[in-house]
Structure formats: C-alpha cells, structure tokens
Enzyme design. Structure first.
Site, PDB file in Angstrom:
ATOM      1  N   GLY A 119      30.705 -47.326   0.751  1.00 50.64           N
ATOM      2  CA  GLY A 119      29.496 -46.593   1.085  1.00 50.64           C
ATOM      3  C   GLY A 119      29.398 -46.305   2.569  1.00 50.64           C
ATOM      4  N   ASP A 161      22.583 -37.282   6.347  1.00 47.11           N
ATOM      5  CA  ASP A 161      22.985 -38.640   5.979  1.00 47.11           C
ATOM      6  C   ASP A 161      22.218 -39.717   6.734  1.00 47.11           C
ATOM      7  OD1 ASP A 161      24.769 -37.441   4.318  1.00 47.11           O
ATOM      8  OD2 ASP A 161      26.586 -38.125   5.356  1.00 47.11           O
ATOM      9  N   HIS A 190      34.425 -14.220 -22.590  1.00 51.66           N
ATOM     10  CA  HIS A 190      35.504 -14.880 -23.314  1.00 51.66           C
ATOM     11  C   HIS A 190      36.838 -14.259 -22.907  1.00 51.66           C
ATOM     12  CE1 HIS A 190      37.666 -16.815 -26.598  1.00 51.66           C
ATOM     13  NE2 HIS A 190      38.228 -15.638 -26.846  1.00 51.66           N
TER      14      HIS A 190
END
Length: 467
Positions: free
Chosen positions: A272, A313, A446
């Site tokens: 971490g 962060d 597709h």
C-alpha cells in the site's frame, strides 16, 4: 516573474497538473510547483511506465504460448530486458515532457523546486541543496503532493534487495526469483510481468483473496489463472519478517499457524501507500491530518484551514490517478463557483492490467448483499463470445449486479481481455442510473467483446441468447 497568484498548486502529479490547467482555463493566474518532472508517480514511476512493461510481457507471452494457434512459427524467441526497461523509461520521459508543454500552452507558471507552506497564502521555494531560493504568495493553495509506498519495520526496504515498485520497473536484470508481498493491483501486475519473463514468482497476501477489493469470484478466477502461469500464491498469510543475507532475501511467513521460510533474489513490498505529508510545513501550519492523510471536506476539498485545499493520493484512498484528476478539477470548479456535481466515490472504476485484465465499478456481490439489496446477477463467459474465439482470448467473464426491485446497475466486474477498456461503458451506464433493460436493449456491434456486457445483463433476467 510576478510572484503573486490566484492559485498555487504544490505537486505536479495527475491531481496537481490537471488542477493547474483547469484553473488557468477558468482565468486564474496559476503556478504549479514540483521538484521533479511533472506527471508525478503516475507518469514517471507508475501508471504509464508499468503499462509499457506489461505490454512487453503480453506480447512475449502471446508469441511464446499462443503463436501456434494463429499458424505463426517463432524460432529462437527471446527478449532483451535492458531494452524492455529502456522503452518504458523513454515513454515516461516523453509523456512527462508533453505535460510540461501543456502547462506552458495553458500559460501556467512552472517552478522546479521544493515548496513549503509558511502561511495559508505563502509558499517558500527550496532547491535540491535545501537552500531557500524564492517565495510566492497565492490567494489559494492546493496541496497535491501524492503518496509513496508504505513500509513497516519487519520488511525493511533497502531498494536493492527489498524493493518498491519504483525499483521493480527499473532493475538492471531480470531476477531469478521474486517474492511479492501484497496482492493489490501493483503487486499482481509485477508478479505477472516478471513471471512471463521467466522469474519464479511467489505472491504473499494477508487477506483471503488476491485483489481483495475486487469481487470474490473475480479474485478467485485470477488466482487460478496466475497459478496456471506458475506463480505461487499464499493468501490468508502473514509475513513475520524479511531479512537480507548476502544476495538473497529470506521471508518468514505464517500460513494457518505454520511457519514457512521463503527465499528469493528480490522481494517487492507492495503493501500500500501513505500520503506525502512530511516536510511541507503542514503540521506547523495546523493542517488536520487523519491516518497519515490530509483531511478535507469532500464537497470542496478544502482542509480545516480556509484557502488551503488538498486533492489526490495525499487525502487518502482510492489511490488512483483518475480520481486525483477528478478531484483537482472539482476543487477548481468549486472555487470558481461553478457548483460541479459531487464525485461519486461508489462509481470509481478500478483496473488491474495483468493478463487476464481485471476491471470493476460499483458494489461487489458481497457488499451489495450486506447493503440489503435483493439481487439479480448476470454472467457471460468470454468462452461464448465469437470475438473472443476469433482473437484467441477466451479466458474470463462479465458479471453484472442489479437491484431486482428497480433494475438499477449496482456493480460491474470483468475479468478477461480488454477488461480495462470495456469497463467505461458500464461507468457511463452507472452514472446515468441505467437500468438492466436499457443495457439489454442497447444494440451492441457484432462481433465485439462488448456484446458480453449486453449478454450478461440479459442473463440476469433469463434472456441471454448465447448461453
């Protein structure tokens, strides 16, 4: 240079430089301060360079193990580890330079140096020798100093034998053995990378599953895949200690009360990260810190001090570059008075770039049940996908979790090829509060892997055509 600004951003990572550019776009006189190259850990030592390494591993793995399926013969297949690392570093350098150009293009001032807050509107600038070289004043300051790998005394990181992710992506040679402590995204990605290149890899995870934040079914599927690749995996296992002896590292683990000693040439500590809050003057100024991160009001990203904000962060989990950027933009737009929509932290996509890839958004099945929802769950295996057959990537599945009462998409989980790209469709669907019926009735091209999302939604209601 006029040293008085509307906005000063301390830190030039994905939170900081993005906030600075958005501020300039909205007419604020802005400066960004960072002692290193712009881009932070993400561009210089994380997101981007690791994806370069993982692409190398993916190509080598494909040529080594699957080329025969495609009628391609490869003789004398090998790799140059030094060139693999150099490619990663070159890419990182180029992108960091591009960020510098973006900063210049948007007329954001750039100061290369270490910034320290001395008041709520003043930052002193220091050079690499620690000498004060400048002072700036700003009406508002945004702290975006990021985070660094977490360390604990029983696993003493020396950056030679016991390393962090930064050293792991810049080794001089491919290690013969590698023990990875911590099986989050970083640990799993490096385990995959080095295993493909021939390193004997062992993963040790304290919790019950690898990628413990992911849906349990996804984690268990990935664990089986990694074991097939020859990676040893210990879960529900505690690391007692790691010690260097000569050129080897000995790791003592506790698995169900049984002590086992492992040894390897290198040990990667990936347990971490923790916020970069020291030496920036935060404590002296009185910025409130909680569990190693700056505490902010998630409506504005302002700290307990008026005019001082923080994003990315350094304010805690989720530690993701795209979250930091979103917070930076939200913070600036709030300061401008634009009243942006609050960030929904329950709708943040998470991605792991090993092969097979893993991507998710929203609640896991376990979390949804704990929240009291009555569920409809649909799954579609890539084994049943025509596109997956054509590309030779049949491993994995899509799993969608709906509230059975209203058909609301609660969570989406993908393991397989291009999972990290496919998750974007489900991010849009969830942000628009899309129901299962909308996904089922949306015509998908597709053949594509994305058809599997439509089929998984249909499977939840017994309507899937191809399984």
């Amino acid at each position: 240079m006029n040293n008085i600004y509307d906005i000063a951003v301390l830190g030039g990572g994905p939170g900081g430089y993005v906030a600075a550019i958005r501020a300039a776009q909205l007419g604020f006189k802005t400066v960004v301060i960072d002692k290193d190259n712009l881009g932070g850990i993400c561009l210089n030592w994380g997101c981007i360079p690791t994806k370069s390494l993982l692409k190398n591993a993916e190509i080598f793995d494909l040529m080594k193990n699957k080329s025969g399926e495609f009628g391609i013969s490869v003789e004398g297949l090998s790799f140059n580890f030094e060139k693999i690392i150099k490619r990663s570093r070159d890419i990182s350098e180029k992108i960091s330079k591009n960020v510098e150009l973006l900063i210049k293009k948007n007329k954001v001032d750039r100061i290369r140096g270490f910034g320290k807050l001395v008041s709520t509107n003043q930052i002193d600038i220091f050079n690499t020798e620690g000498n004060k070289v400048d002072t700036i004043k700003s009406n508002r300051i945004i702290i975006a100093t990021g985070a660094r790998p977490k360390s604990i005394p029983t696993i003493p990181i020396d950056r030679e034998n016991i390393i962090t992710s930064s050293e792991a992506m810049n080794l001089e040679a491919c290690p013969k053995e590698l023990i990875v402590i911590g099986a989050g995204a970083i640990g799993v990605e490096f385990a995959y990378f080095y295993s493909v290149l021939g390193t004997k890899v062992t993963i040790v995870e304290m919790l019950e599953n690898i990628l413990p934040v992911e849906d349990k079914e996804i984690s268990e599927t990935l664990e089986k895949s990694l074991k097939k690749k020859g990676i040893n995996v210990y879960t529900s296992t505690k690391v007692e200690k790691a010690e260097v002896a000569g050129n080897e590292v000995y790791v003592l683990i506790d698995k169900d009360g049984k002590k086992i000693e492992l040894k390897a040439e290198k040990v990667l500590c990936a347990i971490g990260v923790t916020g970069n809050i020291e030496t920036y003057g935060l404590e002296e100024l009185g910025v409130e810190i909680e569990k190693g991160h700056i505490k902010v009001d998630k409506r504005t990203y302002q700290t307990n001090l008026k005019g001082v904000y923080a994003v990315g962060d350094v304010i805690g989990p989720p530690w993701l570059a795209h979250v930091a950027s979103a917070e930076g933009i939200h913070c600036i737009e709030t300061i401008k008075g634009l009243n942006p929509t609050l960030i929904d932290y329950n709708s943040i996509p998470g991605c792991t770039y090993c092969q097979p890839q893993v991507a998710s958004i929203g609640l896991t099945e376990k979390k949804a049940r704990e929240a009291g929802y009555d569920l409809k769950i649909g799954k579609f295996p890539f084994m049943a996908s025509g596109k997956a057959f054509a590309t030779g990537e049949r491993e994995g599945f899509v799993k969608l979790i709906f509230d059975s009462n209203y058909g609301e998409l609660l969570g989406a989980h993908i393991i397989g090829s291009e999972a990290t790209e496919l998750i974007a469709e489900l991010g849009i669907a969830k942000s628009l509060e899309t129901t299962s019926d909308t996904i089922i009735k949306t015509i998908h091209a597709h053949p594509t892997l994305s058809e599997s999302i439509m089929e998984a939604a249909a499977n939840a209601y017994g309507e899937s055509i191809h399984i």
